[in-house]
Scaffold this motif. Structure first.
Motif, mmCIF file in Angstrom:
data_model
loop_
_atom_site.group_PDB
_atom_site.id
_atom_site.type_symbol
_atom_site.label_atom_id
_atom_site.label_comp_id
_atom_site.label_asym_id
_atom_site.label_seq_id
_atom_site.Cartn_x
_atom_site.Cartn_y
_atom_site.Cartn_z
ATOM 1 N N ASN A 122 0.849 -1.196 0.000
ATOM 2 C CA ASN A 122 0.000 0.000 0.000
ATOM 3 C C ASN A 122 0.881 1.240 0.000
ATOM 4 O O ASN A 122 1.490 1.569 1.031
ATOM 5 C CB ASN A 122 -0.911 -0.019 1.232
ATOM 6 C CG ASN A 122 -1.722 1.263 1.364
ATOM 7 O OD1 ASN A 122 -1.851 2.035 0.415
ATOM 8 N ND2 ASN A 122 -2.255 1.498 2.556
ATOM 9 N N PRO A 123 0.963 1.962 -1.128
ATOM 10 C CA PRO A 123 1.808 3.172 -1.177
ATOM 11 C C PRO A 123 1.413 4.224 -0.156
ATOM 12 O O PRO A 123 2.221 5.107 0.173
ATOM 13 C CB PRO A 123 1.589 3.689 -2.607
ATOM 14 C CG PRO A 123 1.087 2.519 -3.379
ATOM 15 C CD PRO A 123 0.303 1.688 -2.416
ATOM 16 N N ASN A 124 0.188 4.150 0.352
ATOM 17 C CA ASN A 124 -0.278 5.111 1.355
ATOM 18 C C ASN A 124 -0.208 4.549 2.771
ATOM 19 O O ASN A 124 -0.857 5.076 3.681
ATOM 20 C CB ASN A 124 -1.713 5.532 1.037
ATOM 21 C CG ASN A 124 -1.813 6.282 -0.270
ATOM 22 O OD1 ASN A 124 -1.001 7.155 -0.558
ATOM 23 N ND2 ASN A 124 -2.804 5.927 -1.087
ATOM 24 N N HIS A 125 0.563 3.491 2.953
ATOM 25 C CA HIS A 125 0.711 2.910 4.291
ATOM 26 C C HIS A 125 1.224 3.984 5.254
ATOM 27 O O HIS A 125 2.067 4.814 4.878
ATOM 28 C CB HIS A 125 1.688 1.736 4.240
ATOM 29 C CG HIS A 125 1.672 0.893 5.469
ATOM 30 N ND1 HIS A 125 0.631 0.058 5.786
ATOM 31 C CD2 HIS A 125 2.578 0.763 6.478
ATOM 32 C CE1 HIS A 125 0.893 -0.555 6.938
ATOM 33 N NE2 HIS A 125 2.067 -0.150 7.372
ATOM 34 N N PRO A 126 0.741 4.026 6.486
ATOM 35 C CA PRO A 126 1.081 5.144 7.392
ATOM 36 C C PRO A 126 2.512 5.144 7.909
ATOM 37 O O PRO A 126 2.925 6.114 8.549
ATOM 38 C CB PRO A 126 0.088 4.968 8.550
ATOM 39 C CG PRO A 126 -0.286 3.524 8.525
ATOM 40 C CD PRO A 126 -0.277 3.126 7.079
ATOM 41 N N THR A 127 3.267 4.075 7.660
ATOM 42 C CA THR A 127 4.645 4.043 8.153
ATOM 43 C C THR A 127 5.588 3.594 7.042
ATOM 44 O O THR A 127 5.197 2.867 6.128
ATOM 45 C CB THR A 127 4.798 3.071 9.343
ATOM 46 O OG1 THR A 127 4.500 1.746 8.901
ATOM 47 C CG2 THR A 127 3.855 3.437 10.469
ATOM 48 N N LEU A 128 6.831 4.049 7.143
ATOM 49 C CA LEU A 128 7.906 3.611 6.247
ATOM 50 C C LEU A 128 9.047 3.075 7.096
ATOM 51 O O LEU A 128 9.325 3.599 8.186
ATOM 52 C CB LEU A 128 8.413 4.767 5.391
ATOM 53 C CG LEU A 128 7.488 5.328 4.305
ATOM 54 C CD1 LEU A 128 8.168 6.504 3.609
ATOM 55 C CD2 LEU A 128 7.128 4.249 3.291
ATOM 56 N N TRP A 129 9.739 2.071 6.579
ATOM 57 C CA TRP A 129 10.839 1.448 7.321
ATOM 58 C C TRP A 129 12.086 1.423 6.459
ATOM 59 O O TRP A 129 12.040 1.112 5.275
ATOM 60 C CB TRP A 129 10.455 0.032 7.757
ATOM 61 C CG TRP A 129 9.311 0.022 8.715
ATOM 62 C CD1 TRP A 129 7.983 -0.124 8.433
ATOM 63 C CD2 TRP A 129 9.396 0.235 10.138
ATOM 64 N NE1 TRP A 129 7.228 -0.037 9.578
ATOM 65 C CE2 TRP A 129 8.078 0.183 10.646
ATOM 66 C CE3 TRP A 129 10.452 0.448 11.029
ATOM 67 C CZ2 TRP A 129 7.785 0.333 11.988
ATOM 68 C CZ3 TRP A 129 10.163 0.607 12.372
ATOM 69 C CH2 TRP A 129 8.852 0.550 12.840
ATOM 70 N N ARG A 130 13.224 1.729 7.092
ATOM 71 C CA ARG A 130 14.496 1.791 6.386
ATOM 72 C C ARG A 130 15.602 1.135 7.227
ATOM 73 O O ARG A 130 15.503 1.053 8.455
ATOM 74 C CB ARG A 130 14.868 3.249 6.103
ATOM 75 C CG ARG A 130 13.902 3.957 5.131
ATOM 76 C CD ARG A 130 13.986 3.372 3.746
ATOM 77 N NE ARG A 130 13.069 4.013 2.810
ATOM 78 C CZ ARG A 130 11.877 3.536 2.476
ATOM 79 N NH1 ARG A 130 11.437 2.415 3.035
ATOM 80 N NH2 ARG A 130 11.127 4.169 1.591
ATOM 81 N N PRO A 131 16.677 0.697 6.569
ATOM 82 C CA PRO A 131 17.779 0.076 7.307
ATOM 83 C C PRO A 131 18.612 1.106 8.055
ATOM 84 O O PRO A 131 18.598 2.297 7.739
ATOM 85 C CB PRO A 131 18.610 -0.595 6.201
ATOM 86 C CG PRO A 131 18.326 0.223 4.981
ATOM 87 C CD PRO A 131 16.902 0.696 5.118
ATOM 88 N N GLU A 132 19.341 0.637 9.044
ATOM 89 C CA GLU A 132 20.309 1.462 9.753
ATOM 90 C C GLU A 132 21.625 0.691 9.896
ATOM 91 O O GLU A 132 21.736 -0.467 9.486
ATOM 92 C CB GLU A 132 19.775 1.910 11.112
ATOM 93 C CG GLU A 132 19.260 3.350 11.122
ATOM 94 C CD GLU A 132 20.308 4.357 10.671
ATOM 95 O OE1 GLU A 132 21.519 4.103 10.872
ATOM 96 O OE2 GLU A 132 19.930 5.391 10.110
ATOM 97 N N TYR A 133 22.620 1.340 10.511
ATOM 98 C CA TYR A 133 23.971 0.776 10.518
ATOM 99 C C TYR A 133 24.039 -0.609 11.151
ATOM 100 O O TYR A 133 24.696 -1.508 10.635
ATOM 101 C CB TYR A 133 24.929 1.730 11.246
ATOM 102 C CG TYR A 133 26.340 1.194 11.284
ATOM 103 C CD1 TYR A 133 27.211 1.438 10.228
ATOM 104 C CD2 TYR A 133 26.809 0.440 12.361
ATOM 105 C CE1 TYR A 133 28.501 0.932 10.234
ATOM 106 C CE2 TYR A 133 28.095 -0.067 12.377
ATOM 107 C CZ TYR A 133 28.936 0.179 11.315
ATOM 108 O OH TYR A 133 30.203 -0.335 11.320
ATOM 109 N N GLY A 134 23.384 -0.792 12.281
ATOM 110 C CA GLY A 134 23.478 -2.055 12.989
ATOM 111 C C GLY A 134 22.497 -3.088 12.462
ATOM 112 O O GLY A 134 21.375 -2.754 12.060
ATOM 113 N N SER A 135 22.905 -4.352 12.462
ATOM 114 C CA SER A 135 21.976 -5.434 12.110
ATOM 115 C C SER A 135 20.875 -5.567 13.143
ATOM 116 O O SER A 135 19.902 -6.286 12.911
ATOM 117 C CB SER A 135 22.739 -6.760 12.003
ATOM 118 O OG SER A 135 23.408 -6.846 10.777
#
Length: 643
Positions: free
Chosen positions: A86-99
């Motif tokens: 859903n392109p309009n999903h209320p949250t987005l998630w992205r990677p960060e430095y730590g696993s």
């Protein structure tokens, strides 16, 4: 997070061979963007926050807590169930430095209406609930700045702090060669391990982080760590300091950031300058990281740690050897406070020597950039690219910006000035970067709303917080000290309305450019800066309250905002503790603590478990949150109770 290109990463030697190519084409890419959108006006206010999280696992039977190295798998599931569906999903998630880390943002930026402030906390709750739903019963999603660590086996920097457990690899071939931090704790995306390796290669040695130890009643004096099998560590470590040697000790910490879209480039430059002076104040207010590698430190903030963790400067660039192989002496790490103001009103306060690439500077002037913006970009571009992918060497400079972002996104400063991506409807933006992440969604929302409201007031009232930039640097150093929010004094402008007319188009002529009168600013406590003191300073909270009184705000939103401001107000006055102070008190009062500045496994477990209970509103914590905290039971936690 920065630029996340896909492809085949080049070695440091290969990357170095292409460094001039990246810089040359990075400038061309920036110029294409600048000429296309320099006159763009009337973009609407949009803004958003970024919250970084750690994934932890509790072993309730053995009283241990570890960091879970499953961030990539959880991130994949979150993205698949969210934005990809859903392109309009209320949250987005992205990677960060730590696993063991993930980053969450709102699915769409917030807008300019006051009612948007009443949705921030709800969105943060959605993020916590979404990620927590993928965890097992003994696991949790934590918003802690620095994993507090324990001294035996389960600490950041000791065997056993991760799940599954891995031993560090200090021999050649590893990305960090750390004595303490295993490469398996680094995110598997090639950007992160390549950054780690290439910073070390460019520097010519491992990074060096020395954090002053907190001298408690039974702390050895001098406190000395020995590393008999590692000459590099033995030379780099300092008495009365906790020694760390890897990028993960800085970039593996969590923070809270806010990005704003301005209506024009002029407004973005003005906000960049004004907020730069606020950075050390809010950093001290949000202090949340007093523990490092299993010890109680004498600092409360991560900033100096993360700065040292990515310091790729050679010995020549640091002034330790004569310049032979390198072009410049560079006064700061790539991760540090800003080095120049960007607006005309800030020019007379640019009292820091600025190292620039003179050829790039002259090129930008020829292309029509003004002196201030040209020197800002030419200063960023004294740095080398740290990562380069084989597939991303040759690009279309008119339609891509990877080479510009390669340099831009690895200058990690307190404020970031962000040109629009090419061919997009995104405007000129600034990013506010110094805040430490807080335990609860309520606290994180409070700090975000405070900063966003402050930008509205700065623009509406034409406020001027500018002081000499050297004083802002001094404030940054002071802000990291233990209990700085109560014990230290900060340089701050006394009359923030003086000469404050037409701040976007120019700054008037309240004083000549040669006048840098010290009476413009003075040393103040954070309590005075935030809450005001009669005859000294009106206070930021009273100014925000005055602004709110003149705005049409629905009752629910007004109550939420006032609750958030109440938290900030009481943290500044000392009525409520910072997270760092609360953590110190928790450890100091733990029955296992021997007043020796050492954090044991069980102490670490108890602290993180308590943090998780507070975050999920399963217990009260009035000394940290006060009565302003709305205790609405949160159903997202699946963490088991401890006996």
């Amino acid at each position: 997070m920065g630029l996340l290109s896909q492809g085949s990463p080049l070695s440091w030697e290969e990357t170095q061979r292409h460094a001039d190519h990246v810089r040359r084409h990075g400038i061309l890419q920036f110029l294409h963007i600048y000429h296309a959108v320099k006159d763009r006006h009337k973009d609407v206010l949009k803004w958003g926050d970024e919250v970084e999280y750690m994934l932890v696992s509790f072993d309730h039977e053995n009283k241990r807590v570890q960091l879970i190295l499953s961030g990539e798998e959880i991130l994949e599931t979150l993205q698949e169930q969210g934005e990809r569906t859903n392109p309009n999903h209320p949250t987005l998630w992205r990677p960060e430095y730590g696993s063991y880390m993930i980053e969450g943002t709102p699915g769409q930026p917030y807008g300019g209406t006051m009612s948007e402030f009443n949705t921030v906390e709800d969105n943060m709750r959605k993020r916590r609930k979404e990620a927590t739903s993928l965890l097992e019963g003994h696991q949790a999603l934590c918003t802690i700045t620095s994993f507090p660590s324990s001294s035996i086996c389960c600490r950041l920097g000791c065997p056993g702090f991760t799940l599954p457990e891995f031993k560090p690899n200090p021999v050649e071939g590893g990305a960090s060669k750390s004595l303490f931090f295993p490469d398996e704790a680094i995110n598997k995306h090639p950007r992160f391990s390549t950054l780690t390796r290439n910073i070390r290669h460019r520097r010519g040695e491992k990074v060096v982080i020395n954090v002053p130890i907190f001298k408690d009643k039974n702390t050895p004096s001098p406190f000395i760590e020995t590393f008999p099998e590692d000459d590099e560590a033995a030379k780099a470590s300092k008495p009365d300091h906790v020694y760390m040697d890897a990028m993960g000790f800085g970039m593996g910490n969590c923070c809270l950031q806010v990005t704003f879209q301005a209506c024009s480039i002029a407004e973005a430059r003005y906000l960049y300058d004004q907020l730069a002076t606020i950075c050390p104040i809010v950093m001290a207010l949000s202090a949340a990281s007093p523990f490092y590698r299993g010890h109680v430190s004498d600092i409360d903030c991560r900033w100096g740690v993360i700065s040292a963790s990515v310091d790729d400067r050679t010995r020549e660039e640091r002034g330790l050897e004569p310049l032979k192989k390198n072009k410049y002496r560079i006064s700061k790490s790539r991760y540090d406070s800003i080095d120049s103001y960007l607006s005309e009103c800030g020019e007379k306060y640019n009292d820091i020597d600025l190292t620039i690439d003179k050829e790039i500077y002259e090129q930008l002037l020829r292309e029509g950039l003004d002196h201030l913006l040209a020197q800002h970009v030419a200063h960023l571009f004294i740095r080398d690219p740290l990562t380069l992918f084989e597939e991303k060497i040759h690009l279309d400079d008119a339609n891509e910006s990877d080479h510009f972002e390669n340099i831009q996104s690895t200058n990690w400063q307190t404020m970031r000035f962000k040109p629009p991506p090419p061919n997009s409807d995104i405007g000129w933006r600034v990013e506010f970067r110094p805040m430490e992440v807080q335990l609860t969604d309520f606290e994180n929302s409070a700090y975000v709303v405070f900063v966003v409201l402050l930008t509205r007031v700065i623009l509406s009232y034409k406020l001027d917080f500018l002081i000499p930039l050297s004083k802002v640097d001094e404030n940054m150093k002071v802000a990291q000290k233990r209990d700085a929010v109560l014990q230290e004094m900060f340089y701050f402008r006394k009359d923030i309305c003086k000469g404050g007319n037409a701040v976007v188009d120019g700054c008037g002529k309240a004083q000549s450019s040669t006048e840098l009168a010290t009476e413009e600013y003075t040393l103040m406590s954070i309590n005075t800066i935030i809450n005001g003191k009669e005859g000294v300073f009106p206070g930021l909270i009273p100014i925000l309250n005055s602004y709110l009184e003149n705005m049409e705000v629905d009752v629910d939103t007004r109550c939420s905002i006032l609750n958030y401001l109440k938290l900030i107000k009481k943290r500044a006055s000392g009525e409520l503790m910072t997270v760092a102070r609360w953590m110190r008190e928790f450890i100091a009062n733990h029955p296992d603590y021997k007043q020796d500045s050492v954090i044991t496994d069980e102490m670490n477990y108890s602290l993180i478990f308590k943090c998780n209970q507070i975050a999920n509103e399963l217990c009260e914590c009035p000394e940290l949150l006060g009565p302003a905290f709305r205790k609405v039971k949160y159903s997202g936690s699946k963490t088991e109770s401890s006996n």
